[in-house]
Design a protein around this motif. Sequence first.
Motif, PDB file in Angstrom:
ATOM      1  N   GLY A 469       0.796  -1.224   0.000  1.00 38.04           N
ATOM      2  CA  GLY A 469       0.000   0.000   0.000  1.00 38.04           C
ATOM      3  C   GLY A 469       0.825   1.267   0.000  1.00 38.04           C
ATOM      4  N   ASN A 470       0.151   2.361   0.361  1.00 33.75           N
ATOM      5  CA  ASN A 470       0.751   3.692   0.315  1.00 33.75           C
ATOM      6  C   ASN A 470       1.246   4.137   1.686  1.00 33.75           C
ATOM      7  OD1 ASN A 470       0.349   4.326  -2.449  1.00 33.75           O
ATOM      8  ND2 ASN A 470      -1.810   4.759  -2.041  1.00 33.75           N
ATOM      9  N   GLY A 471       2.265   4.958   1.657  1.00 36.91           N
ATOM     10  CA  GLY A 471       2.666   5.737   2.818  1.00 36.91           C
ATOM     11  C   GLY A 471       2.236   7.172   2.603  1.00 36.91           C
ATOM     12  N   TYR A 472       1.847   7.863   3.676  1.00 37.76           N
ATOM     13  CA  TYR A 472       1.258   9.201   3.570  1.00 37.76           C
ATOM     14  C   TYR A 472       2.111  10.225   4.339  1.00 37.76           C
ATOM     15  CZ  TYR A 472      -2.794   6.413   2.178  1.00 37.76           C
ATOM     16  OH  TYR A 472      -3.626   5.522   1.556  1.00 37.76           O
ATOM     17  N   VAL A 504       6.207   3.482   6.083  1.00 36.02           N
ATOM     18  CA  VAL A 504       5.842   4.835   6.516  1.00 36.02           C
ATOM     19  C   VAL A 504       4.863   4.792   7.678  1.00 36.02           C
ATOM     20  CG1 VAL A 504       4.922   7.060   5.735  1.00 36.02           C
ATOM     21  CG2 VAL A 504       6.265   5.650   4.172  1.00 36.02           C
ATOM     22  N   ARG A 505       4.001   3.783   7.699  1.00 32.37           N
ATOM     23  CA  ARG A 505       3.054   3.693   8.805  1.00 32.37           C
ATOM     24  C   ARG A 505       3.782   3.476  10.131  1.00 32.37           C
ATOM     25  NH1 ARG A 505       0.695  -0.199  11.917  1.00 32.37           N
ATOM     26  NH2 ARG A 505      -1.266   0.461  12.871  1.00 32.37           N
ATOM     27  N   CYS A 522      12.514   6.989   6.767  1.00 38.02           N
ATOM     28  CA  CYS A 522      11.570   5.924   7.078  1.00 38.02           C
ATOM     29  C   CYS A 522      12.359   4.661   7.397  1.00 38.02           C
ATOM     30  CB  CYS A 522      10.576   5.688   5.940  1.00 38.02           C
ATOM     31  SG  CYS A 522      11.346   5.394   4.321  1.00 38.02           S
ATOM     32  N   HIS A 523      11.752   3.720   8.086  1.00 43.76           N
ATOM     33  CA  HIS A 523      12.457   2.577   8.654  1.00 43.76           C
ATOM     34  C   HIS A 523      11.676   1.298   8.382  1.00 43.76           C
ATOM     35  CE1 HIS A 523      14.353   0.043  11.783  1.00 43.76           C
ATOM     36  NE2 HIS A 523      15.333   0.929  11.801  1.00 43.76           N
ATOM     37  N   GLY A 524      12.375   0.178   8.385  1.00 45.19           N
ATOM     38  CA  GLY A 524      11.713  -1.113   8.246  1.00 45.19           C
ATOM     39  C   GLY A 524      10.722  -1.364   9.369  1.00 45.19           C
TER      40      GLY A 524
END
Length: 555
Positions: A469-472, A504-505, A522-524
Amino acid sequence: MRVFFLNSIKAIAMLAAATTATASFAGPAAVSHTHDGRQHSHVLPAEGLAHRHGGATGQATSNVVRRTGTIVYGSTQPSQSTAKPPKPDYYDFSSSGNQSATVISSGSSASHFHDGRQHTHPLPAQGYAHRHGAGSLGTRINSNTTRHTNTVIYGNTQRSTRSDNDGLVFGPSDSARNTQVQKTTSNNGYFNKYKDRDNRRDRRRSLSKGDTNCRVGQPNCNMCAANVQQQFKRAAANQIRWQTKPWSFTWPQKYPPQNLRPLDIFDGDPAHALGIPDTHVQGFVRTNSSLYPYAGSHSHKKRGGIFVVKQSGNGTKYLSTLHRTKGRHPSGVHIIGKYLVYGLGKRLYFMDINSQNQDLEFSLPIEKANFGGGLGIVKLANDRHLVVTTGPGGQDNRPRYNQFYILETSNGRPSSLKLINQSSTQKPSQWPRGLAYSENLSLITECGTGDIYAVHTTGDEKGISAITGNGYWKLSKLVQKDRALGLTAINAFTMRQDMKICNVRAAATVGVTPQKRMEFSCHGYAKDPDGSTFNVLGRSSRNKDKFYYRTGTVF
């Protein structure tokens, strides 16, 4: 069929990990721009500045229209003709003692520096190399000669701003501006120091203006960022250089200061059909330390933890310390000066990143304190600190709120916390639903203006959407009305997230480098020593292992 389904899932996950495309969403504010030399202003459609009105260039057509918000646009196919750029403004300061600048032509304004002093006006033909004062443009002006533009007096402007190729201005720090000797005009008796005194007084009263004078290494503040909206806009346009980097750890090794093993903090139980752990990285930030450049938080089924990443002389990064938190689910993290800040329950914790001591904590003076959507802290121009929390996290139908606090200090150390007000979180209705939520929050002060911006981040959650999915990313500006504060949405974009490198979540923030650039990080999502279904978390080992993260700056 089962094999086909599983292979399809794996292929989708691999595709998502390799995808870095972004989609941007213009904010609700109108944007000034030109069509074939004609300037006007309105909210931009999805095509951004590339849109058209009507059919062929120069024709006014109204038979084919589509509606965006309350603005009716015609056909937006790209024009094949070359639009004439607007002429820039040039303010004529060549006359001695000129107190009322003459506008030679009109154009859009640009923020820039002269000898460390920042101001904003439309640029002349010379661009950033222009001068204010008598004589030919580009020549040295006698420092005893001053010129008056609006309410600011400029003297010698020998040194022009340094600008990189992307058009963003990264000039001298505001501290250089403040060390300049203030001068006066002899013909009207106007003393610039009086205006500076008024500006300083107004900033001391403001709760929405940040400290722009922070220097590298100061213990209680962060560097300001140049042209925040421009940098974010370039990131939204995918004009950003991403770098993927690892940091290593050993699962059974005991780490100071509490002799904790990564098995005690990072090892979570797979809770979903895809083998994705329910506990994961909660936050990841760039610090202000060159020795300990990154830190983060991680949840656990019993008690979570804080991890600090150290950097060796050759640039290799590895786990340095592990700290157990007092609860299972710490919030995301934020950095202010030398302190790493996080929340848990109703308490706010400060950990000295240099000494690795958790030496301060405060109870939030509100019944429903919530860090689920992230927290941020920024030093104000009045020497106090503003703390902002957003919550709750997750993506259910509960209302979301921003809570604003003033953190008082005594002898350079935080001493008390007071609630200012609470406001609801909002997004423009045309933006994707995911931008209504948040898991992490970053606060940034803009150089020159002192404006404070917030970046909220989250991403699609759980199952397939978490993998593909997407990161916002959402940019908002802090606004003040009387003594109440709120956040106004400005811009946003989406990008593909993955589980191994950039989720991103789970953990995405924005920091500021010593060069005043915004660094997007951003991180794993998590690691499991036993591996994960379809290897969505990356390869694992019961001994030595690695987390991955991604950072990017605009170009």
